[in-house]
Design a protein around this motif. Structure first.
Motif, PDB file in Angstrom:
ATOM      1  N   GLU A  37      -9.692 -11.383   2.290  1.00 50.52           N
ATOM      2  CA  GLU A  37      -9.744 -11.975   1.461  1.00 50.52           C
ATOM      3  C   GLU A  37     -10.643 -11.476  -0.013  1.00 50.52           C
ATOM      4  OE1 GLU A  37     -11.608 -11.504   4.348  1.00 50.52           O
ATOM      5  OE2 GLU A  37     -10.592 -13.440   4.745  1.00 50.52           O
ATOM      6  N   HIS A  38     -10.765 -10.132   0.167  1.00 47.45           N
ATOM      7  CA  HIS A  38     -11.043  -9.750  -0.620  1.00 47.45           C
ATOM      8  C   HIS A  38      -9.311  -9.006  -1.204  1.00 47.45           C
ATOM      9  CE1 HIS A  38     -15.196  -9.412   0.690  1.00 47.45           C
ATOM     10  NE2 HIS A  38     -14.989  -9.839   0.063  1.00 47.45           N
ATOM     11  N   ILE A  39      -8.393  -8.527  -1.414  1.00 49.51           N
ATOM     12  CA  ILE A  39      -7.845  -8.454  -2.008  1.00 49.51           C
ATOM     13  C   ILE A  39      -6.987  -9.634  -2.895  1.00 49.51           C
ATOM     14  CG2 ILE A  39      -5.426  -9.394  -0.042  1.00 49.51           C
ATOM     15  CD1 ILE A  39      -4.758  -6.068  -0.105  1.00 49.51           C
ATOM     16  N   ASP A  40      -6.506  -8.622  -4.149  1.00 50.17           N
ATOM     17  CA  ASP A  40      -5.781  -9.420  -4.935  1.00 50.17           C
ATOM     18  C   ASP A  40      -4.463  -9.141  -5.427  1.00 50.17           C
ATOM     19  OD1 ASP A  40      -5.243  -7.151  -6.064  1.00 50.17           O
ATOM     20  OD2 ASP A  40      -6.974  -7.463  -8.120  1.00 50.17           O
ATOM     21  N   LEU A  41      -3.759  -9.504  -6.295  1.00 50.90           N
ATOM     22  CA  LEU A  41      -1.896  -9.466  -6.371  1.00 50.90           C
ATOM     23  C   LEU A  41      -2.313  -8.299  -6.325  1.00 50.90           C
ATOM     24  CD1 LEU A  41       0.647 -10.638  -6.005  1.00 50.90           C
ATOM     25  CD2 LEU A  41       0.519 -11.664  -8.215  1.00 50.90           C
ATOM     26  N   GLU A  42      -3.022  -7.576  -7.382  1.00 43.50           N
ATOM     27  CA  GLU A  42      -2.868  -6.256  -8.115  1.00 43.50           C
ATOM     28  C   GLU A  42      -2.733  -5.982  -6.917  1.00 43.50           C
ATOM     29  OE1 GLU A  42      -1.072  -4.490 -10.294  1.00 43.50           O
ATOM     30  OE2 GLU A  42      -2.273  -5.589 -11.676  1.00 43.50           O
ATOM     31  N   ALA A  43      -3.520  -5.360  -6.125  1.00 45.92           N
ATOM     32  CA  ALA A  43      -4.028  -4.670  -4.869  1.00 45.92           C
ATOM     33  C   ALA A  43      -2.962  -4.602  -3.686  1.00 45.92           C
ATOM     34  CB  ALA A  43      -5.418  -5.069  -4.333  1.00 45.92           C
ATOM     35  N   ALA A  44      -2.608  -6.017  -4.067  1.00 44.06           N
ATOM     36  CA  ALA A  44      -1.255  -6.613  -2.195  1.00 44.06           C
ATOM     37  C   ALA A  44      -0.532  -5.923  -2.722  1.00 44.06           C
ATOM     38  CB  ALA A  44      -1.253  -7.674  -2.656  1.00 44.06           C
ATOM     39  N   ILE A  45      -0.120  -5.556  -4.090  1.00 48.39           N
ATOM     40  CA  ILE A  45       1.497  -4.815  -4.737  1.00 48.39           C
ATOM     41  C   ILE A  45       1.490  -3.492  -4.849  1.00 48.39           C
ATOM     42  CG2 ILE A  45       2.941  -4.801  -6.625  1.00 48.39           C
ATOM     43  CD1 ILE A  45       2.282  -7.540  -7.683  1.00 48.39           C
ATOM     44  N   ALA A  46       0.037  -3.114  -4.754  1.00 44.13           N
ATOM     45  CA  ALA A  46      -0.295  -1.429  -5.122  1.00 44.13           C
ATOM     46  C   ALA A  46      -0.135  -1.210  -3.572  1.00 44.13           C
ATOM     47  CB  ALA A  46      -1.473  -1.485  -5.351  1.00 44.13           C
ATOM     48  N   ALA A  47      -0.922  -1.930  -2.138  1.00 42.47           N
ATOM     49  CA  ALA A  47      -0.901  -1.226  -1.233  1.00 42.47           C
ATOM     50  C   ALA A  47       0.811  -1.311  -0.306  1.00 42.47           C
ATOM     51  CB  ALA A  47      -1.024  -2.515  -0.219  1.00 42.47           C
ATOM     52  N   LEU A  48       2.257  -2.095  -0.922  1.00 42.83           N
ATOM     53  CA  LEU A  48       2.908  -1.808  -0.248  1.00 42.83           C
ATOM     54  C   LEU A  48       3.600  -0.819  -0.677  1.00 42.83           C
ATOM     55  CD1 LEU A  48       5.016  -4.665  -2.170  1.00 42.83           C
ATOM     56  CD2 LEU A  48       4.507  -4.722   0.326  1.00 42.83           C
ATOM     57  N   PRO A  49       4.145   0.070   0.801  1.00 41.00           N
ATOM     58  CA  PRO A  49       5.021   1.227   0.805  1.00 41.00           C
ATOM     59  C   PRO A  49       6.081   1.416  -0.206  1.00 41.00           C
ATOM     60  CG  PRO A  49       5.539  -0.733   3.261  1.00 41.00           C
ATOM     61  CD  PRO A  49       5.043  -0.797   2.043  1.00 41.00           C
ATOM     62  N   PRO A  50       5.999   2.276  -1.328  1.00 42.63           N
ATOM     63  CA  PRO A  50       6.439   2.574  -2.829  1.00 42.63           C
ATOM     64  C   PRO A  50       8.180   2.344  -3.105  1.00 42.63           C
ATOM     65  CG  PRO A  50       5.945   4.520  -1.978  1.00 42.63           C
ATOM     66  CD  PRO A  50       5.545   3.980  -0.527  1.00 42.63           C
ATOM     67  N   GLY A  51       8.922   2.198  -2.015  1.00 44.30           N
ATOM     68  CA  GLY A  51      10.273   1.895  -1.901  1.00 44.30           C
ATOM     69  C   GLY A  51      10.073   0.253  -1.882  1.00 44.30           C
ATOM     70  N   TYR A  52       9.418  -0.691  -0.802  1.00 48.70           N
ATOM     71  CA  TYR A  52       9.763  -1.423  -1.571  1.00 48.70           C
ATOM     72  C   TYR A  52       8.512  -2.389  -2.820  1.00 48.70           C
ATOM     73  CZ  TYR A  52      11.018  -1.863   3.666  1.00 48.70           C
ATOM     74  OH  TYR A  52      11.710  -1.930   4.777  1.00 48.70           O
ATOM     75  N   ARG A  53       8.140  -1.416  -2.950  1.00 45.61           N
ATOM     76  CA  ARG A  53       7.227  -1.916  -4.664  1.00 45.61           C
ATOM     77  C   ARG A  53       7.663  -1.765  -5.477  1.00 45.61           C
ATOM     78  NH1 ARG A  53       3.068   1.203  -3.452  1.00 45.61           N
ATOM     79  NH2 ARG A  53       3.810   3.112  -4.536  1.00 45.61           N
ATOM     80  N   ALA A  54       8.714  -0.738  -5.265  1.00 48.11           N
ATOM     81  CA  ALA A  54       9.973  -0.315  -6.348  1.00 48.11           C
ATOM     82  C   ALA A  54      10.793  -1.520  -6.564  1.00 48.11           C
ATOM     83  CB  ALA A  54       9.854   1.214  -6.287  1.00 48.11           C
ATOM     84  N   VAL A  55      10.779  -1.896  -5.941  1.00 46.98           N
ATOM     85  CA  VAL A  55      11.534  -2.871  -6.357  1.00 46.98           C
ATOM     86  C   VAL A  55      11.490  -4.132  -6.404  1.00 46.98           C
ATOM     87  CG1 VAL A  55      13.915  -4.882  -4.879  1.00 46.98           C
ATOM     88  CG2 VAL A  55      13.347  -2.730  -4.459  1.00 46.98           C
ATOM     89  N   LEU A  56       9.719  -4.814  -5.671  1.00 46.50           N
ATOM     90  CA  LEU A  56       9.027  -6.218  -6.307  1.00 46.50           C
ATOM     91  C   LEU A  56       8.825  -5.660  -7.155  1.00 46.50           C
ATOM     92  CD1 LEU A  56       7.040  -8.025  -4.038  1.00 46.50           C
ATOM     93  CD2 LEU A  56       6.260  -6.987  -6.205  1.00 46.50           C
ATOM     94  N   VAL A  57       8.488  -4.512  -7.462  1.00 49.08           N
ATOM     95  CA  VAL A  57       7.889  -4.504  -9.540  1.00 49.08           C
ATOM     96  C   VAL A  57       8.688  -4.406 -10.542  1.00 49.08           C
ATOM     97  CG1 VAL A  57       6.739  -2.767 -11.124  1.00 49.08           C
ATOM     98  CG2 VAL A  57       5.931  -3.113  -9.091  1.00 49.08           C
TER      99      VAL A  57
END
Lengths: 181, 114
Positions: free
Chosen positions: A115-135
């Motif tokens: 409930e308290h997580i927003d999109l920015e936090a959801a992206i930040a919480a991804l493992p770095p490799g996945y996050r890099a691809v998504l960003v």
């Protein structure tokens, strides 16, 4: 970038001045114009590490100024600079052995309620490799070929990682994946 | 350019992504240290080019001097001593010399003709 060409010199002009006369004023204008966007990209790629992101920005500027000759003016200067920053950030993740694509991604962090997580936090919480691809793909607009080149993978692998990353973000946001399909 | 057909976000999700901040305010110190780092990098590069130029110039000078010395030494060793008698003489020259009115030539004349 929101610049008015009549009021301020274009990136092309500023870059020319920086190259030929090494003007600090011209560099300062370029810096003020592009750094906030580059910093946000680096910050997001590093998962919200502000100090790390500033180091990336500094290094990106040093590399950019050293290789101004390689800037193709058909591409926007900002996009070129963000590409360099992405490269630097990915190098940093790789050096720290954080750029991995292993196993399944957790749907939610151990201490974060959905409930308290927003999109920015959801992206930040991804493992770095996945996050890099998504960003790089979904926010910065890189193609899978460009991402594959930077991350050392094929375009097909990049697509696969993006799919997983999106699914994980949806799960973290509490969005029913089936609803979105 | 992004491959738009691969964008499988819904419209709402896409709107959320687009609403994410695109900019972040850098700290006040970042600009100063970036300028310092850029300047240091340029000085380093200039130093590198200067050192490279000096090394190349020194190497070129050494090669030139070495070449000149070797050439000079080779020329000294290879130069033949001036010949006391001509190596090859035409018959006419020998006859002309042998006809000269000296006692040596008389002797030579006998050697040549007998």
């Amino acid at each position: 970038m929101g610049n008015s060409p009549e009021m301020s010199p274009s990136d092309v002009e500023l870059v020319r001045v920086v190259r030929h006369s090494r003007s600090e004023a011209a560099f300062s204008a370029l810096y003020d114009r592009h750094t906030p966007r580059v910093l946000q990209t680096a910050w997001r790629l590093l998962g919200g590490d502000t100090h790390g992101a500033e180091d990336v920005v500094q290094d990106a500027w040093v590399r950019a100024i050293a290789s101004l000759d390689s800037w193709n003016q058909s591409e926007s200067f900002g996009a070129w600079l963000r590409g360099i920053a992405a490269h630097v950030a990915i190098d940093q993740l790789r050096r720290e052995r954080r750029l991995e694509f292993t196993g399944e991604i957790d749907a939610a962090g151990p201490e974060q309620s959905v409930e308290h997580i927003d999109l920015e936090a959801a992206i930040a919480a991804l493992p770095p490799g996945y996050r890099a691809v998504l960003v790089l793909h979904d926010i910065e607009g890189f193609t899978h070929d460009e991402i594959g080149e930077r991350l050392g993978m094929t375009a097909g692998t990049s697509k696969g990682q993006l799919f997983k990353a999106r699914r994980a973000v949806r799960a973290r946001l509490g969005i029913d994946a089936a609803r979105t399909r | 350019m992004k491959d738009s057909h691969e964008d499988d976000w819904t419209i709402d999700e896409r709107a959320m992504l687009d609403a994410l901040s695109r900019e972040r305010t850098p700290s006040a110190s970042l600009k100063r240290r970036t300028i310092t780092a850029v300047r240091a990098s340029r000085n380093e590069a200039a130093k590198w080019w200067m050192t490279r130029g000096l090394v190349l110039a020194a190497a070129a000078s050494l090669i030139f001097i070495a070449g000149a010395l070797v050439g000079f030494a080779a020329a000294r060793h290879a130069a033949p001593p001036p010949p006391e008698t001509p190596v090859a003489e035409t018959t006419g020259q020998a006859v002309a010399r042998s006809n000269a009115p000296t006692s040596d030539n008389q002797q030579t004349r006998h050697i040549v003709w007998y």
